[in-house]
Design a protein around this motif. Sequence first.
Motif: not given
Length: 135
Positions: A2-16, A28-34, A53-56, A62-64
């Motif tokens: 959780k600590c590692l993911l709380g610093i920065l979650v950057l989703a790189t989306i690689l989809l077909p 930094n433990g704060e939601p940057r999305c809505q 929301q719960q998974a994030l 951080a709860r968006p």
Amino acid sequence: MKCLLGILVLATILLPNTVSAELVLVENGEPRCQIIISPDATPVERYAAKELQQALAKATGARPEISVASSGSGTQIVLATPDQRPELAARFGNSGNRDAISVFAKKDTLYLAGKNPRSVLYSTYRFLEESLGFR
């Protein structure tokens, strides 16, 4: 973790059939999305938004916010069907698949779309599993 993911979650989306996109979801433990749902979202679509929301929150602390209108800042995660957002209709064409999904990014917006409310939930789970590693 959780600590590692709380610093920065950057989703790189690689989809077909899409290009990769980098979207900041948490920093930094704060939601940057809505999470954006339609004002007339069904119970299944509202459930999909809560699951996201719960998974994030579980992974990062951080709860968006879930909202029916965009705040205009940060990454927007839109959960919708073509009935709610007509611009999504082209993603599904004349597909006979009633449960077709489409997960894609455009600028600072991530779309978790489905042909019907149930498939919006499926697209949410697809994103969580394939892009963020949730099981």
